[in-house]
Design a protein around this motif. Structure first.
Motif, PDB file in Angstrom:
ATOM      1  N   GLY A 152      -7.971  -1.231   3.688  1.00 27.02           N
ATOM      2  CA  GLY A 152      -7.381  -0.855   4.799  1.00 27.02           C
ATOM      3  C   GLY A 152      -6.741  -2.066   5.236  1.00 27.02           C
ATOM      4  O   GLY A 152      -7.295  -3.092   4.114  1.00 27.02           O
ATOM      5  N   VAL A 153      -5.444  -1.857   5.539  1.00 29.51           N
ATOM      6  CA  VAL A 153      -4.977  -4.263   5.706  1.00 29.51           C
ATOM      7  C   VAL A 153      -5.692  -4.542   6.329  1.00 29.51           C
ATOM      8  O   VAL A 153      -6.089  -5.682   6.282  1.00 29.51           O
ATOM      9  N   THR A 154      -6.177  -3.759   8.043  1.00 28.17           N
ATOM     10  CA  THR A 154      -6.766  -4.272   8.895  1.00 28.17           C
ATOM     11  C   THR A 154      -8.490  -4.980   7.873  1.00 28.17           C
ATOM     12  O   THR A 154      -8.521  -6.054   8.579  1.00 28.17           O
TER      13      THR A 154
ATOM     14  N   LEU B 272      -9.993   3.944   1.704  1.00 26.13           N
ATOM     15  CA  LEU B 272      -8.777   3.410   1.954  1.00 26.13           C
ATOM     16  C   LEU B 272      -8.931   2.104   2.032  1.00 26.13           C
ATOM     17  O   LEU B 272      -9.963   1.430   2.817  1.00 26.13           O
TER      18      LEU B 272
ATOM     19  N   LYS C 257      -2.853   6.168   1.155  1.00 27.43           N
ATOM     20  CA  LYS C 257      -2.643   7.594   2.677  1.00 27.43           C
ATOM     21  C   LYS C 257      -1.411   8.342   2.398  1.00 27.43           C
ATOM     22  O   LYS C 257      -0.014   8.081   2.841  1.00 27.43           O
TER      23      LYS C 257
ATOM     24  N   THR D  40     -12.344  -0.521  11.824  1.00 30.62           N
ATOM     25  CA  THR D  40     -11.337  -1.450  11.793  1.00 30.62           C
ATOM     26  C   THR D  40      -9.921  -0.890  11.524  1.00 30.62           C
ATOM     27  O   THR D  40     -10.005   0.520  10.720  1.00 30.62           O
ATOM     28  N   SER D  41      -9.230  -0.728  12.110  1.00 29.96           N
ATOM     29  CA  SER D  41      -7.607   0.019  11.956  1.00 29.96           C
ATOM     30  C   SER D  41      -6.320  -0.740  12.115  1.00 29.96           C
ATOM     31  O   SER D  41      -6.570  -1.780  13.641  1.00 29.96           O
ATOM     32  N   THR D  42      -5.237  -0.543  11.981  1.00 27.95           N
ATOM     33  CA  THR D  42      -4.393  -1.478  12.438  1.00 27.95           C
ATOM     34  C   THR D  42      -4.064  -1.544  13.963  1.00 27.95           C
ATOM     35  O   THR D  42      -3.789  -2.481  14.809  1.00 27.95           O
TER      36      THR D  42
ATOM     37  N   ARG E 295       0.529  -1.215  -0.479  1.00 29.84           N
ATOM     38  CA  ARG E 295       0.307  -0.259   0.067  1.00 29.84           C
ATOM     39  C   ARG E 295       0.898   1.409   0.443  1.00 29.84           C
ATOM     40  O   ARG E 295       0.309   2.161  -0.997  1.00 29.84           O
TER      41      ARG E 295
ATOM     42  N   GLU F 146     -15.474   6.340   5.850  1.00 26.90           N
ATOM     43  CA  GLU F 146     -14.498   5.951   6.874  1.00 26.90           C
ATOM     44  C   GLU F 146     -14.416   6.437   7.819  1.00 26.90           C
ATOM     45  O   GLU F 146     -14.874   8.041   7.764  1.00 26.90           O
ATOM     46  N   GLY F 147     -13.729   6.326   8.717  1.00 26.03           N
ATOM     47  CA  GLY F 147     -13.229   7.226  10.169  1.00 26.03           C
ATOM     48  C   GLY F 147     -12.114   7.759   9.694  1.00 26.03           C
ATOM     49  O   GLY F 147     -11.626   7.791   8.531  1.00 26.03           O
ATOM     50  N   THR F 148     -11.473   8.491  10.841  1.00 19.24           N
ATOM     51  CA  THR F 148     -10.236   9.303  10.491  1.00 19.24           C
ATOM     52  C   THR F 148      -9.250   8.498  10.369  1.00 19.24           C
ATOM     53  O   THR F 148      -7.694   8.857   9.190  1.00 19.24           O
ATOM     54  N   ARG F 149      -8.982   7.621  10.969  1.00 18.44           N
ATOM     55  CA  ARG F 149      -8.062   6.120  10.900  1.00 18.44           C
ATOM     56  C   ARG F 149      -8.395   4.799  10.657  1.00 18.44           C
ATOM     57  O   ARG F 149      -7.763   4.274  10.762  1.00 18.44           O
ATOM     58  N   THR F 150      -9.846   4.927  10.201  1.00 14.05           N
ATOM     59  CA  THR F 150     -10.573   3.982  10.521  1.00 14.05           C
ATOM     60  C   THR F 150     -11.045   3.531   9.181  1.00 14.05           C
ATOM     61  O   THR F 150     -11.745   4.458   8.913  1.00 14.05           O
ATOM     62  N   ASN F 151     -11.268   2.457   9.103  1.00 13.93           N
ATOM     63  CA  ASN F 151     -12.685   1.678   8.156  1.00 13.93           C
ATOM     64  C   ASN F 151     -14.131   1.289   8.728  1.00 13.93           C
ATOM     65  O   ASN F 151     -13.706   1.209   9.946  1.00 13.93           O
TER      66      ASN F 151
ATOM     67  N   ARG G 290     -12.529  12.603   1.190  1.00 14.18           N
ATOM     68  CA  ARG G 290     -10.283  12.700   0.698  1.00 14.18           C
ATOM     69  C   ARG G 290     -10.204  12.598  -0.349  1.00 14.18           C
ATOM     70  O   ARG G 290     -10.610  12.517  -1.232  1.00 14.18           O
TER      71      ARG G 290
HETATM   72  N1  PLP Z   1      -9.386   4.748   7.244  1.00 14.37           N
HETATM   73  C1  PLP Z   1      -8.402   5.482   6.781  1.00 14.37           C
HETATM   74  C2  PLP Z   1      -8.467   6.603   6.315  1.00 14.37           C
HETATM   75  C3  PLP Z   1      -7.060   5.687   7.189  1.00 14.37           C
HETATM   76  O1  PLP Z   1      -6.260   6.627   7.644  1.00 14.37           O
HETATM   77  C4  PLP Z   1      -6.525   4.352   8.129  1.00 14.37           C
HETATM   78  C5  PLP Z   1      -5.572   4.065   8.791  1.00 14.37           C
HETATM   79  O2  PLP Z   1      -5.151   4.816   9.239  1.00 14.37           O
HETATM   80  C6  PLP Z   1      -6.933   3.372   7.839  1.00 14.37           C
HETATM   81  C7  PLP Z   1      -8.094   3.390   7.378  1.00 14.37           C
HETATM   82  C8  PLP Z   1      -7.029   1.611   8.931  1.00 14.37           C
HETATM   83  O3  PLP Z   1      -6.508   0.815   8.002  1.00 14.37           O
HETATM   84  P1  PLP Z   1      -5.844  -0.092   8.035  1.00 14.37           P
HETATM   85  O4  PLP Z   1      -5.998  -1.167   8.317  1.00 14.37           O
HETATM   86  O5  PLP Z   1      -4.660  -0.687   6.800  1.00 14.37           O
HETATM   87  O6  PLP Z   1      -4.925   0.529   9.501  1.00 14.37           O
END
Ligand code: PLP
Length: 276
Positions: free
Chosen positions: A197-199, A195, A139, A233-235, A53, A172-177, A133
Motif C-alpha cells: 500500500g502507498v499509505t 499489496l 491491484k 491503513t489505506s488511501t 504501482r 490484509e483487509g479487503t482494501r486496507t493494509n 488474493r
Molecule cells: N490492500 C489491498 C488489498 C487494497 O486493495 C488496498 C487499496 O485498495 C490497500 C491494501 C491499501 O493501499 P493504499 O494505501 O495504496 O490505498
C-alpha cells in the motif's frame, strides 16, 4: 459534487461520453488494474507512488500498454484542472487488450467518502474471512471475493474483513493494509503476501522517523492477545485504529498508536503530496 469531465487515453472528454465497453472480453473478464488517489485541499497525494504501482500491477499480470508514467501523471493533472476540483478521489483504470496498443486508460474523479471521526477515536470492529488474493502485489479488477468479504463484514456490522491465507494468517483487509503493535514496535504481515500500500509505505516512513521499530511476522487471530493494538491503513482512511477482531477486543487505544496517528497527520499536512 458533479465532475463534468473524464480522461480517455489521454484525451479530456465530457463525462456523458464515457462508455462501458460491454463487448470487450478483457473488460468482461476483468483483465485490468486500477488506482485511487486522494485529492484534498488541492493537493493530490503520492501521485508518483500510485502510478509506479499501476505500472507494476500491470506488469505483474502481463498487461502491456503504451502509457508512460509521465503520460498518466499528465492525464491526472489535466483532469483535475479541467474539473476545477480541490477534493476528490481520482480513479485510474488501465484495461488490457490483445495488443499493447488496444489497452485503454480511463481517469475519472469521484466524490470521496470520509470515515466518521468517532471511528478514529474509538477504533473499528473487523472480522476475518478466508481468502488469499492470487496476485498479492497487484491491484487488479478481480475484486469479486473482496467484495463478498466486505459485504459479509458489513452484515456483521464490521468496518472491514481481514483476509486469512491458507495457513490462517491475517494478511490484509479487503482494501486496507493491516498491522499490529506492541509498545513502539509495529508488526506487519510479510511483504510477499500483501499489496504494498502507498499509505503503508508513508506510515512506515513516518514510524521509522519517530523511533518506532518495524518488523514482519505472521499474525494469527489466536495470537492477537500478544499485541497492545492493531490498525489499518489505506488511501481513503489513512490510519484507522482497530478496537476488536472477531471475539478479541484490545484494551484502550495504545498511546503509541495515537502518537503515530498524530505524526502521520502532521506529515500529510506538511508533505505537499510527496513522499520524500
Ligand atoms: N490492500 C489491498 C488489498 C487494497 O486493495 C488496498 C487499496 O485498495 C490497500 C491494501 C491499501 O493501499 P493504499 O494505501 O495504496 O490505498
Amino acid at each position: 459534487m458533479a465532475f463534468n469531465y473524464f480522461s480517455h487515453n489521454g484525451k479530456i472528454l465530457p463525462i456523458e461520453e464515457a462508455q462501458v465497453p460491454l463487448s470487450n472480453i478483457e473488460y468482461q473478464y476483468g483483465f485490468g488494474v486500477y488506482e485511487s488517489i486522494k485529492v484534498s485541499g488541492g493537493v493530490a497525494f503520492f501521485v508518483a507512488d500510485h502510478i509506479e504501482r499501476l505500472m507494476s500491477s500491470a506488469k505483474e499480470i502481463g498487461l502491456t500498454h503504451p502509457f508512460s508514467p509521465r503520460a498518466v501523471e499528465q492525464g491526472v493533472a489535466e483532469l483535475l484542472e479541467k474539473n476545477a476540483t480541490e477534493s476528490c478521489n481520482v480513479k485510474i483504470l488501465l484495461l488490457g487488450a490483445k495488443t499493447a496498443e488496444g489497452a485503454s486508460l480511463e481517469i475519472l474523479c469521484l466524490n470521496p467518502l470520509f470515515p466518521d471521526a468517532k471511528l478514529y477515536r474509538d477504533g473499528v470492529h473487523c472480522v476475518t474471512y478466508e481468502y488469499e488474493r492470487a496476485f498479492p502485489h497487484a491491484k487488479t479488477l478481480n475484486m469479486l471475493q473482496s467484495y463478498l468479504a466486505y459485504a459479509e463484514a458489513r452484515l456483521a456490522s464490521a468496518y472491514d474483513a481481514l483476509l486469512l491465507d491458507r495457513e490462517g494468517n491475517i494478511t490484509e483487509g479487503t482494501r486496507t493494509n493491516f498491522f499490529c503493535m506492541k509498545g513502539k514496535t509495529i508488526t506487519s504481515p510479510p511483504k510477499e503476501k500483501i499489496l504494498l500500500g502507498v499509505t503503508r509505505k508513508a506510515v512506515l516512513k513516518v514510524a521509522k522517523e519517530n523511533d518506532f521499530t518495524v518488523e514482519e511476522r505472521n499474525i494469527r487471530p489466536a495470537n492477537l492477545s500478544e499485541y497492545d493494538g492493531a490498525f489499518l491503513t489505506s488511501t481513503s482512511s489513512k490510519i484507522m485504529s482497530i478496537h476488536s477482531i472477531n471475539e478479541h477486543t484490545f484494551a484502550e487505544q495504545p498511546k503509541a498508536l495515537k502518537e503515530l496517528m498524530t505524526a502521520f497527520s502532521r506529515f500529510l499536512d506538511e508533505s505537499r503530496g510527496v513522499m520524500n
